[in-house]
Design a protein around this motif. Structure first.
Motif, mmCIF file in Angstrom:
data_model
loop_
_atom_site.group_PDB
_atom_site.id
_atom_site.type_symbol
_atom_site.label_atom_id
_atom_site.label_comp_id
_atom_site.label_asym_id
_atom_site.label_seq_id
_atom_site.Cartn_x
_atom_site.Cartn_y
_atom_site.Cartn_z
ATOM 1 N N SER A 1 6.122 26.373 -3.485
ATOM 2 C CA SER A 1 6.685 25.058 -3.170
ATOM 3 C C SER A 1 5.651 24.154 -2.520
ATOM 4 N N LEU A 2 5.841 22.868 -2.739
ATOM 5 C CA LEU A 2 5.074 21.838 -2.058
ATOM 6 C C LEU A 2 5.996 20.674 -1.753
ATOM 7 N N ARG A 3 5.666 19.933 -0.697
ATOM 8 C CA ARG A 3 6.412 18.720 -0.377
ATOM 9 C C ARG A 3 5.422 17.560 -0.338
ATOM 10 N N LEU A 4 5.617 16.631 -1.243
ATOM 11 C CA LEU A 4 4.788 15.438 -1.286
ATOM 12 C C LEU A 4 5.421 14.336 -0.449
ATOM 13 N N SER A 5 4.577 13.529 0.168
ATOM 14 C CA SER A 5 5.031 12.372 0.926
ATOM 15 C C SER A 5 4.320 11.133 0.411
ATOM 16 N N CYS A 6 4.990 10.009 0.548
ATOM 17 C CA CYS A 6 4.405 8.736 0.140
ATOM 18 C C CYS A 6 4.788 7.707 1.193
ATOM 19 N N ALA A 7 3.816 7.260 1.953
ATOM 20 C CA ALA A 7 4.048 6.277 2.999
ATOM 21 C C ALA A 7 3.760 4.877 2.463
ATOM 22 N N VAL B 1 8.837 8.090 1.199
ATOM 23 C CA VAL B 1 9.606 8.803 0.184
ATOM 24 C C VAL B 1 8.968 10.180 0.002
ATOM 25 N N TYR B 2 9.812 11.155 -0.276
ATOM 26 C CA TYR B 2 9.371 12.545 -0.373
ATOM 27 C C TYR B 2 9.720 13.132 -1.735
ATOM 28 N N LEU B 3 8.973 14.139 -2.115
ATOM 29 C CA LEU B 3 9.312 14.925 -3.296
ATOM 30 C C LEU B 3 9.130 16.390 -2.931
ATOM 31 N N GLN C 1 0.843 -1.193 0.000
ATOM 32 C CA GLN C 1 0.000 0.000 0.000
ATOM 33 C C GLN C 1 0.877 1.241 0.000
ATOM 34 N N LEU C 2 0.536 2.162 -0.861
ATOM 35 C CA LEU C 2 1.239 3.441 -0.947
ATOM 36 C C LEU C 2 0.210 4.548 -0.794
ATOM 37 N N VAL C 3 0.481 5.466 0.104
ATOM 38 C CA VAL C 3 -0.450 6.553 0.346
ATOM 39 C C VAL C 3 0.287 7.876 0.200
ATOM 40 N N GLU C 4 -0.086 8.628 -0.842
ATOM 41 C CA GLU C 4 0.525 9.937 -1.071
ATOM 42 C C GLU C 4 -0.235 11.014 -0.307
ATOM 43 N N SER C 5 0.475 12.057 0.046
ATOM 44 C CA SER C 5 -0.140 13.218 0.678
ATOM 45 C C SER C 5 0.710 14.442 0.374
ATOM 46 N N GLY C 6 0.160 15.602 0.675
ATOM 47 C CA GLY C 6 0.912 16.836 0.514
ATOM 48 C C GLY C 6 0.551 17.658 -0.706
#
Length: 127
Positions: free
Chosen positions: A17-23, A79-81, A3-8
């Protein structure tokens, strides 16, 4: 099952700017490279960035080099972007994915190099 859950994601003005996260869960996260892609309706999903399993190697699409940074935390399985100087044309749904390998190869720049995908997070950049 992975399971991958993106947020941000969200709405930001051009230049912002934005910072995306993926748990990630359900797989040994630290064994696999990870990637970020983006997609605009009606267009192919586009490679953005990839990071090796250890985090020591990264690769970026030419269009985002110098503005985006991919990173990972293998303790948090995330993981982050980090996206800076965003442009309106970068409005898209952003997806994270688990690669089939632990290292960055030519395959990790294509959708075919990935086994599992998140549901995506919308990024909207206003002019």
């Amino acid at each position: 099952q992975v399971q991958l859950v993106e947020s941000g994601g969200g709405l930001v003005q051009a230049g912002g700017s934005l910072r995306l996260s993926c748990a990630a869960s359900g797989r040994t996260f630290s064994r696999y490279a990870m990637g970020w892609f983006r997609q605009v309706p009606g267009k192919e999903r586009e490679f953005v960035a990839a990071i090796s399993k250890s985090g020591t190697s990264t690769h970026y699409a030419d269009s985002v080099k110098g503005r985006f940074t991919i990173s990972r935390d293998n303790v948090k399985n995330t993981v982050y972007l980090q996206m800076n100087s965003l442009k309106p044309e970068e409005t898209a749904v952003y997806y994270c994915a688990v690669a089939r390998s632990g290292i960055i190869t030519s395959a990790t720049m294509t959708q075919g190099g990935y086994d599992y995908w998140g549901q995506g997070t919308q990024v909207t950049v206003s002019a």
